[in-house]
Design a protein around this motif. Structure first.
Motif, PDB file in Angstrom:
ATOM      1  N   ILE A 164     -89.120  62.655  84.688  1.00 36.73           N
ATOM      2  CA  ILE A 164     -87.964  63.390  85.187  1.00 36.73           C
ATOM      3  C   ILE A 164     -88.458  64.754  85.654  1.00 36.73           C
ATOM      4  O   ILE A 164     -89.171  65.454  84.937  1.00 36.73           O
ATOM      5  CB  ILE A 164     -86.885  63.559  84.101  1.00 36.73           C
ATOM      6  CG1 ILE A 164     -86.316  62.182  83.721  1.00 36.73           C
ATOM      7  CG2 ILE A 164     -85.761  64.470  84.579  1.00 36.73           C
ATOM      8  CD1 ILE A 164     -85.267  62.226  82.633  1.00 36.73           C
ATOM      9  N   ILE A 165     -88.075  65.116  86.872  1.00 36.85           N
ATOM     10  CA  ILE A 165     -88.503  66.364  87.479  1.00 36.85           C
ATOM     11  C   ILE A 165     -87.321  67.323  87.552  1.00 36.85           C
ATOM     12  O   ILE A 165     -86.231  66.954  88.004  1.00 36.85           O
ATOM     13  CB  ILE A 165     -89.063  66.131  88.903  1.00 36.85           C
ATOM     14  CG1 ILE A 165     -90.115  65.018  88.911  1.00 36.85           C
ATOM     15  CG2 ILE A 165     -89.628  67.414  89.483  1.00 36.85           C
ATOM     16  CD1 ILE A 165     -91.311  65.284  88.052  1.00 36.85           C
ATOM     17  N   PHE A 166     -87.540  68.540  87.096  1.00 39.26           N
ATOM     18  CA  PHE A 166     -86.531  69.594  87.235  1.00 39.26           C
ATOM     19  C   PHE A 166     -86.901  70.439  88.447  1.00 39.26           C
ATOM     20  O   PHE A 166     -88.057  70.812  88.637  1.00 39.26           O
ATOM     21  CB  PHE A 166     -86.487  70.472  85.988  1.00 39.26           C
ATOM     22  CG  PHE A 166     -85.619  71.693  86.144  1.00 39.26           C
ATOM     23  CD1 PHE A 166     -84.241  71.573  86.247  1.00 39.26           C
ATOM     24  CD2 PHE A 166     -86.194  72.956  86.201  1.00 39.26           C
ATOM     25  CE1 PHE A 166     -83.437  72.693  86.391  1.00 39.26           C
ATOM     26  CE2 PHE A 166     -85.393  74.084  86.355  1.00 39.26           C
ATOM     27  CZ  PHE A 166     -84.011  73.943  86.448  1.00 39.26           C
ATOM     28  N   ILE A 183     -87.761  66.531  75.757  1.00 38.22           N
ATOM     29  CA  ILE A 183     -86.337  66.809  75.965  1.00 38.22           C
ATOM     30  C   ILE A 183     -86.174  67.994  76.901  1.00 38.22           C
ATOM     31  O   ILE A 183     -86.839  69.025  76.751  1.00 38.22           O
ATOM     32  CB  ILE A 183     -85.647  67.096  74.608  1.00 38.22           C
ATOM     33  CG1 ILE A 183     -85.797  65.880  73.683  1.00 38.22           C
ATOM     34  CG2 ILE A 183     -84.175  67.430  74.810  1.00 38.22           C
ATOM     35  CD1 ILE A 183     -85.297  66.124  72.277  1.00 38.22           C
ATOM     36  N   PHE A 184     -85.288  67.851  77.881  1.00 39.64           N
ATOM     37  CA  PHE A 184     -85.044  68.924  78.839  1.00 39.64           C
ATOM     38  C   PHE A 184     -84.319  70.092  78.175  1.00 39.64           C
ATOM     39  O   PHE A 184     -83.345  69.904  77.437  1.00 39.64           O
ATOM     40  CB  PHE A 184     -84.219  68.404  80.022  1.00 39.64           C
ATOM     41  CG  PHE A 184     -83.825  69.470  81.008  1.00 39.64           C
ATOM     42  CD1 PHE A 184     -84.798  70.178  81.706  1.00 39.64           C
ATOM     43  CD2 PHE A 184     -82.488  69.763  81.235  1.00 39.64           C
ATOM     44  CE1 PHE A 184     -84.441  71.157  82.615  1.00 39.64           C
ATOM     45  CE2 PHE A 184     -82.121  70.735  82.145  1.00 39.64           C
ATOM     46  CZ  PHE A 184     -83.097  71.440  82.838  1.00 39.64           C
ATOM     47  N   ASP A 185     -84.783  71.303  78.428  1.00 40.05           N
ATOM     48  CA  ASP A 185     -84.163  72.515  77.901  1.00 40.05           C
ATOM     49  C   ASP A 185     -83.078  72.967  78.876  1.00 40.05           C
ATOM     50  O   ASP A 185     -83.382  73.512  79.944  1.00 40.05           O
ATOM     51  CB  ASP A 185     -85.218  73.605  77.722  1.00 40.05           C
ATOM     52  CG  ASP A 185     -84.642  74.862  77.091  1.00 40.05           C
ATOM     53  OD1 ASP A 185     -83.450  74.849  76.729  1.00 40.05           O
ATOM     54  OD2 ASP A 185     -85.394  75.846  76.968  1.00 40.05           O
ATOM     55  N   TYR A 186     -81.842  72.749  78.537  1.00 36.10           N
ATOM     56  CA  TYR A 186     -80.732  73.064  79.438  1.00 36.10           C
ATOM     57  C   TYR A 186     -80.526  74.567  79.613  1.00 36.10           C
ATOM     58  O   TYR A 186     -79.706  74.997  80.429  1.00 36.10           O
ATOM     59  CB  TYR A 186     -79.446  72.394  78.945  1.00 36.10           C
ATOM     60  CG  TYR A 186     -79.449  70.903  79.216  1.00 36.10           C
ATOM     61  CD1 TYR A 186     -78.951  70.402  80.407  1.00 36.10           C
ATOM     62  CD2 TYR A 186     -79.987  70.017  78.293  1.00 36.10           C
ATOM     63  CE1 TYR A 186     -78.968  69.039  80.666  1.00 36.10           C
ATOM     64  CE2 TYR A 186     -80.015  68.657  78.540  1.00 36.10           C
ATOM     65  CZ  TYR A 186     -79.502  68.169  79.729  1.00 36.10           C
ATOM     66  OH  TYR A 186     -79.542  66.811  79.997  1.00 36.10           O
ATOM     67  N   LYS A 248     -78.810  60.735  81.241  1.00 38.97           N
ATOM     68  CA  LYS A 248     -79.196  59.556  80.460  1.00 38.97           C
ATOM     69  C   LYS A 248     -79.317  58.317  81.347  1.00 38.97           C
ATOM     70  O   LYS A 248     -80.049  57.386  81.035  1.00 38.97           O
ATOM     71  CB  LYS A 248     -78.155  59.287  79.355  1.00 38.97           C
ATOM     72  CG  LYS A 248     -78.103  60.374  78.291  1.00 38.97           C
ATOM     73  CD  LYS A 248     -77.000  60.072  77.283  1.00 38.97           C
ATOM     74  CE  LYS A 248     -76.867  61.175  76.237  1.00 38.97           C
ATOM     75  NZ  LYS A 248     -75.749  60.904  75.279  1.00 38.97           N
ATOM     76  N   GLY A 249     -78.604  58.321  82.464  1.00 40.46           N
ATOM     77  CA  GLY A 249     -78.635  57.150  83.335  1.00 40.46           C
ATOM     78  C   GLY A 249     -79.686  57.201  84.437  1.00 40.46           C
ATOM     79  O   GLY A 249     -79.759  56.287  85.264  1.00 40.46           O
TER      80      GLY A 249
END
Length: 250
Positions: A164-166, A183-186, A248-249
């Motif tokens: 997953i790329i931010f 886990i992505f840091d929101y 999540k999807g």
């Protein structure tokens, strides 16, 4: 297999070279066997200097055939390898007013100075043979560079494929990306920057699928692209919570 590819490249380049220079070479050879000898006169000599050994003299001459006057010119290298060859093989010093022998073929309507005909035929023959070889050497030389470049692209694709790329896009449409490990840091989603228009959007993507957040008309816009289908959702202040569900999807 590799040898067959190289031979094919050489033959293809040879065919192109023959197509470009072949007719001129043919006319020169025909002229050597079938010609009329006419005396012409040198009317001007222009010395042209080019850095790196590309200097030459442009020798302009005229002659008459069937009472019609023709003006022609030829170049004689004075610098670099060409100048050395001309000095050794064609040690002639041309001057204005000098008479020179011209070979003319009336069927081809083609002429050339006799002194330079043989050297020109030989040099063109060497050019036709060597040019494809030089091209082939260059291709072989840069092959490793091309392979390395393609491997880097493939490696980058494999690294990014299942990650997953931010990313964020600024007002100059420049995109900054980073790989998410774990886990992505929101907290990276600074919504204030969207509202103040200091950036255009934030996004999370995996492969071709992505989720993008922007801000317009006092509302957050959640743009979702998945498996070729795209939807846009107008969101309220709970944008981060909604984003977590859609991520999540991915």
């Amino acid at each position: 297999m590799r040898r067959k590819i190289y031979i094919t490249i050489y033959i293809l380049c040879l065919a192109i070279t023959v197509y470009i220079f072949g007719n001129f070479q043919k006319d020169l050879i025909v002229l050597g066997f079938n010609n009329e000898k006419i005396y012409g006169e040198i009317t001007n000599i222009e010395s042209i200097y080019r850095p790196g050994g590309g200097s030459f003299n442009r020798i302009i001459y005229s002659f008459k055939y069937n009472e019609e006057k023709y003006n022609r010119s030829f170049n004689r290298s004075t610098g670099g390898l060409g100048g050395i060859i001309n000095g050794l093989l064609m040690n002639r010093h041309y001057r204005i007013g000098q008479r020179i022998l011209i070979l003319y073929n009336s069927d081809l309507k083609f002429s050339y100075v006799r002194d330079g005909l043989l050297l020109r035929i030989i040099s063109l023959f060497v050019l036709i043979i060597l040019t494809p070889f030089i091209v082939l050497v260059i291709i072989i030389g840069i092959k490793s560079i091309i392979i390395e470049f393609l491997q880097k692209i493939k490696l980058k694709y494999l690294i990014y494929k299942n990650k997953i790329i931010f990313y964020e896009q600024d007002n100059n449409y420049r995109i900054k990306e980073s790989i998410i490990n774990g886990i992505f840091d929101y907290k990276k989603l600074i919504l204030k920057r969207l509202i103040e228009k200091t950036i255009i959007c934030y996004g999370l993507k995996k492969g071709n699928n992505f989720i993008e957040i922007s801000y317009s008309n006092s509302s957050y816009i959640l743009r979702i692209y998945k498996n070729g289908k795209e939807v846009e959702i107008v969101c309220d202040e709970n944008i981060k919570e909604m984003l977590k569900e859609y991520v999540k999807g991915l």
